[in-house]
Design a protein around this motif. Structure first.
Motif, PDB file in Angstrom:
ATOM      1  N   PRO A 137       0.798  -1.226   0.000  1.00 49.75           N
ATOM      2  CA  PRO A 137       0.000   0.000   0.000  1.00 49.75           C
ATOM      3  C   PRO A 137       0.835   1.282   0.000  1.00 49.75           C
ATOM      4  N   ASP A 138       1.725   1.364  -0.947  1.00 48.93           N
ATOM      5  CA  ASP A 138       2.514   2.573  -1.189  1.00 48.93           C
ATOM      6  C   ASP A 138       3.095   2.430  -2.589  1.00 48.93           C
ATOM      7  N   THR A 139       3.951   3.337  -2.986  1.00 48.38           N
ATOM      8  CA  THR A 139       4.425   3.358  -4.356  1.00 48.38           C
ATOM      9  C   THR A 139       5.378   2.206  -4.667  1.00 48.38           C
ATOM     10  N   TYR A 140       5.582   1.998  -5.940  1.00 47.97           N
ATOM     11  CA  TYR A 140       6.429   0.918  -6.444  1.00 47.97           C
ATOM     12  C   TYR A 140       7.828   0.974  -5.838  1.00 47.97           C
ATOM     13  N   GLU A 141       8.404   2.174  -5.731  1.00 45.32           N
ATOM     14  CA  GLU A 141       9.774   2.299  -5.232  1.00 45.32           C
ATOM     15  C   GLU A 141       9.936   1.705  -3.842  1.00 45.32           C
ATOM     16  N   ALA A 186       1.317   6.884  -7.249  1.00 46.48           N
ATOM     17  CA  ALA A 186       1.592   8.151  -6.578  1.00 46.48           C
ATOM     18  C   ALA A 186       0.308   8.978  -6.507  1.00 46.48           C
ATOM     19  N   PRO A 187       0.222   9.911  -5.539  1.00 46.31           N
ATOM     20  CA  PRO A 187      -1.045  10.635  -5.322  1.00 46.31           C
ATOM     21  C   PRO A 187      -1.647  11.254  -6.576  1.00 46.31           C
ATOM     22  N   ALA A 188      -0.823  11.862  -7.416  1.00 46.49           N
ATOM     23  CA  ALA A 188      -1.373  12.524  -8.609  1.00 46.49           C
ATOM     24  C   ALA A 188      -2.029  11.522  -9.542  1.00 46.49           C
ATOM     25  N   LEU A 189      -1.411  10.350  -9.719  1.00 44.70           N
ATOM     26  CA  LEU A 189      -2.005   9.359 -10.606  1.00 44.70           C
ATOM     27  C   LEU A 189      -3.231   8.716  -9.968  1.00 44.70           C
ATOM     28  N   CYS A 190      -3.262   8.592  -8.644  1.00 44.59           N
ATOM     29  CA  CYS A 190      -4.491   8.128  -7.986  1.00 44.59           C
ATOM     30  C   CYS A 190      -5.664   9.017  -8.380  1.00 44.59           C
ATOM     31  N   ASP A 191      -5.426  10.327  -8.346  1.00 46.54           N
ATOM     32  CA  ASP A 191      -6.493  11.264  -8.695  1.00 46.54           C
ATOM     33  C   ASP A 191      -6.862  11.154 -10.176  1.00 46.54           C
ATOM     34  N   THR A 192      -5.855  10.956 -11.017  1.00 44.58           N
ATOM     35  CA  THR A 192      -6.123  10.815 -12.454  1.00 44.58           C
ATOM     36  C   THR A 192      -6.936   9.561 -12.737  1.00 44.58           C
ATOM     37  N   LEU A 193      -6.586   8.456 -12.086  1.00 47.95           N
ATOM     38  CA  LEU A 193      -7.330   7.214 -12.298  1.00 47.95           C
ATOM     39  C   LEU A 193      -8.791   7.383 -11.905  1.00 47.95           C
ATOM     40  N   GLY A 230      -9.212  13.220   3.661  1.00 47.87           N
ATOM     41  CA  GLY A 230      -8.047  13.483   2.818  1.00 47.87           C
ATOM     42  C   GLY A 230      -6.737  12.889   3.277  1.00 47.87           C
ATOM     43  N   ALA A 231      -6.715  12.184   4.397  1.00 47.17           N
ATOM     44  CA  ALA A 231      -5.464  11.588   4.860  1.00 47.17           C
ATOM     45  C   ALA A 231      -5.089  10.398   3.981  1.00 47.17           C
ATOM     46  N   ARG A 232      -3.891  10.408   3.485  1.00 47.13           N
ATOM     47  CA  ARG A 232      -3.324   9.299   2.724  1.00 47.13           C
ATOM     48  C   ARG A 232      -1.825   9.568   2.589  1.00 47.13           C
ATOM     49  N   PHE A 233      -1.064   8.538   2.303  1.00 48.16           N
ATOM     50  CA  PHE A 233       0.391   8.660   2.200  1.00 48.16           C
ATOM     51  C   PHE A 233       0.961   9.392   3.426  1.00 48.16           C
ATOM     52  N   ASP A 234       0.501   8.977   4.602  1.00 50.66           N
ATOM     53  CA  ASP A 234       0.874   9.677   5.835  1.00 50.66           C
ATOM     54  C   ASP A 234       2.337   9.513   6.204  1.00 50.66           C
ATOM     55  N   ALA A 235       3.014   8.503   5.661  1.00 52.53           N
ATOM     56  CA  ALA A 235       4.437   8.341   5.926  1.00 52.53           C
ATOM     57  C   ALA A 235       5.277   9.335   5.137  1.00 52.53           C
ATOM     58  N   TRP A 236       4.666  10.004   4.155  1.00 56.41           N
ATOM     59  CA  TRP A 236       5.361  11.040   3.399  1.00 56.41           C
ATOM     60  C   TRP A 236       5.177  12.372   4.136  1.00 56.41           C
ATOM     61  N   SER A 237       6.244  12.998   4.547  1.00 59.13           N
ATOM     62  CA  SER A 237       6.130  14.228   5.340  1.00 59.13           C
ATOM     63  C   SER A 237       5.343  15.299   4.606  1.00 59.13           C
ATOM     64  N   GLU A 238       5.477  15.356   3.262  1.00 53.43           N
ATOM     65  CA  GLU A 238       4.769  16.393   2.510  1.00 53.43           C
ATOM     66  C   GLU A 238       3.287  16.098   2.368  1.00 53.43           C
TER      67      GLU A 238
END
Length: 644
Positions: free
Chosen positions: A43-47, A77-84, A526-534
């Motif tokens: 449940p996070d990005t490929y990298e 990544a968040p931007a592509l989640c929104d695009t999908l 709106g909380a998601r990708f909480d391990a990312w500081s940004e």
């Protein structure tokens, strides 16, 4: 299954790092003729996910089964989640670009507490109902595993089942049951009922969640709603780990990932007994692969992948009884080939002159050591079992051998910590820098770097400190500022983790089933990708708590007596509750407990509970401050240990 690639491909031109979403990486497996399909999701990005060893292991073991195909999926990544979402395109697998919702079973690993909202992001993006209770007969079964499954309750409504423990055998067995019963036309509820009776599987829908008073009176927070269901779910152990090959096929990604190298797991488990460490409790007993196994695995893996770096992974790699032999042989076999051999987890008391010469060969990057606390008093409280002399001896050896950079890890907010312990971090760091400088030729001292990284203590389930509360974020920041003022050397850099994220971790680690509504409310805000500081959205978490009516501070910060029944008491690592309580008592007294792989059994209970033993390639030899006169025999089994 539907191939989404024709619709996805046009979107990748505008996506960040489009190689994240491409199939046909070297080493990937595709089984289109299989009649049962499993999708393993990180449940996070490929990298981040592609570097996860558990994902690789589980995909491989499922693909090894006749008639079963395992594919991978990662959260875009968040931007592509929104695009999908805007394009009404669901989450897809990597291998066949098929909708995740079309798989028979979807497995989601729970790697850390801050991935909770990403679980919901994954399910929603896939078009799968968030709540297991709302899934229909044709929907995939959604199962979970990983470290956070040892307190499954904050995730319970979102999953059909949890696999507790090591999955090499448990996952294929569970999937085989689902495959067989589905082919026979069994109802979803009947399949889950059968799964709940399999060792190591927890199906929360078959258990009523009790009230506080009921739980404390009854000794458990769960009550089976049917007869014949286990009241304690004991972890599964992969008993064949020691003899299993360290090399297994792995994928070489198109794009750079974290830890982009060959990873070979040389041992599993750690009995050092640090009282804050969940991994040290949940992976017991210790099992080592032999030097022959490790060396052959590394050589085969390098030849198959083309990597120029290999990492010998474990919780404590320098504890391996044959680590010197392994490194000597690997350095010899890789000599002149430009291959770096790294040992990412290094114990202070095991890093002497010989080890300094062996680790990393001629390529010396930075070293990382974890004293954890600034004073010996507090190191005894947490059972770290290392001294400052161990640190200084390790630095003397390392910097005389050519290292020039070092990072020291500490925790703040540990139980019983005082301001003197915080100042002790500064003192220890400054004296460590002095030792680094003294061991370095004068003309090379300009390149010396020492960084101090401080994490906030998070009370973890299944540990002796599970009953201890976390200090407040405000107090954490006060202690950080005290540390910064106490460090007088400009050459010592101090870094610290955001207390706000550690606070959420503590709530997720200690909460019960009531926290699921909080996670969902935070995600909807709106909380998601909480391990990312940004991306961390502190306001969403606190507003969600007000919305669902839970007291976050009480969950994270309350300390309890060891008689309190915690929300995960029905999930067992094999380590007894009695042992955890005894270790908490010894912490208060500042008494340490020795590592059973070097001497006598510590009576943790895991060998007796799981009918297993520590498996060492040869007797271990203690070193540093823990040296006790040479090699020790393997530990006795728990049932042979004296009553403690």
């Amino acid at each position: 299954m539907i191939d989404l690639w024709p619709r996805l491909e046009p979107l990748l031109a505008d996506a960040e790092r489009p190689a994240r979403y491409l199939n046909h990486e070297y080493g990937c497996v595709y089984k289109p003729d299989a009649d049962f399909h499993f999708c393993m999701v990180y449940p996070d990005t490929y990298e981040l996910g592609q570097a996860n060893q558990a994902l690789r292991i589980l995909v491989n073991v499922v693909n090894a089964q006749d008639g079963m195909a395992a594919e991978r999926a990662f959260l875009p990544a968040p931007a592509l989640c929104d695009t999908l979402r805007a394009e009404r395109l669901p989450l897809f697998s990597i291998e066949s670009c098929a909708p995740v919702a079309q798989f028979d079973v979807v497995g989601i690993t729970l790697p850390h507490e801050l991935a909770a909202t990403n679980v919901l992001e994954t399910l929603d993006l896939a078009g799968i109902s968030l709540h297991a209770s709302k899934r229909d007969e044709g929907d995939p079964f959604v199962v979970a595993g990983g470290p956070c499954a040892y307190n499954p309750e904050p995730y319970a409504p979102f999953f059909d089942a949890f696999s507790i423990g090591e999955g090499e055998e448990a996952l294929p067995e569970g999937l085989a049951l689902i495959k067989r019963m589905r082919s026979q036309g069994a109802l979803r509820a009947d399949i889950l009922r059968a799964l709940a009776r399999m060792p190591g599987w927890y199906v929360p829908s078959f258990y009523r969640w009790r009230s506080e008073d009921e739980a404390q009176d009854g000794g458990s927070w769960i009550e089976p709603v049917e007869e014949g269901l286990p009241t304690v779910i004991e972890k599964r152990l992969f008993t064949k780990f020691a003899e299993s090959p360290g090399w297994e096929p792995c994928i070489v990604p198109f794009t750079e990932v974290v830890h982009d190298r060959l990873n070979v797991e040389i041992l599993r488990g750690c009995a050092r007994g640090c009282r804050f460490c969940q991994a040290g409790m949940m992976y017991r007993p210790v099992r080592e692969r032999s030097a022959d196994n490790v060396v052959e695995s590394v050589v085969a893996g390098l030849a198959a992948t083309g990597y120029d770096e290999v990492s010998l992974t474990s919780l404590s790699s320098t504890d391996h009884s044959q680590i010197a032999d392994i490194l000597t042989r690997l350095n010899r076999s890789c000599d002149g080939k430009g291959v770096r051999i790294s040992v990412p987890s290094q114990r202070l008391d095991a890093f002497g002159v010989d080890m300094a010469e062996l680790v990393a060969g001629q390529k010396k990057g930075g070293l990382t050591f974890a004293p954890e606390a600034g004073t010996q008093r507090l190191r005894d409280v947490i059972n770290k079992n290392v001294t400052e002399d161990d640190l200084f001896d390790a630095l003397d050896a390392a910097f005389a051998a050519g290292w020039r950079r070092c990072k020291l890890y500490f925790m703040i907010g540990l139980p019983t910590e005082t301001d003197d312990d915080i100042k002790g971090i500064a003192s220890l760091a400054q004296r460590a820098y002095d030792r680094m400088k003294a061991a370095t030729p004068p003309d090379q001292r300009g390149g010396l770097r020492l960084s101090v990284s401080c994490a906030l203590f998070v009370p973890k389930a299944q540990t002796p400190f599970q009953w201890d509360g976390q200090i407040t974020p405000e107090e954490a920041l006060r202690r950080v500022q005290l540390l910064r003022r106490s460090v007088k050397y400009k050459a010592v850099d101090v870094h610290w983790h955001d207390p706000a994220t550690s606070f959420v971790e503590a709530v997720m680690s200690r909460a019960g089933r009531e926290a699921a509504a909080w996670v969902e409310a935070a995600w909807r805000r709106g909380a998601r990708f909480d391990a990312w500081s940004e991306c961390f959205n502190e306001e969403a978490w606190h507003t969600a708590a007000d919305e669902v009516g839970i007291d976050l501070e009480a969950i994270a910060q309350t300390s309890y007596p060891t008689t309190r029944v915690m929300p995960w008491a029905h999930v067992s690592t094999g380590v007894s509750e009695r042992f955890l309580a005894r270790e908490r008592s010894r912490a208060e007294a500042g008494r340490t407990t020795s590592d059973c792989t070097f001497g006598a059994c510590s009576a943790c209970g895991v060998c007796q509970a799981l009918d297993a033993d520590n498996e060492l390639a040869q007797p271990r030899e203690a070193s540093g401050s823990n040296a006790g006169g040479g090699a020790f025999a393997p530990a006795r089994r728990c049932e042979e240990a004296p009553d403690a």
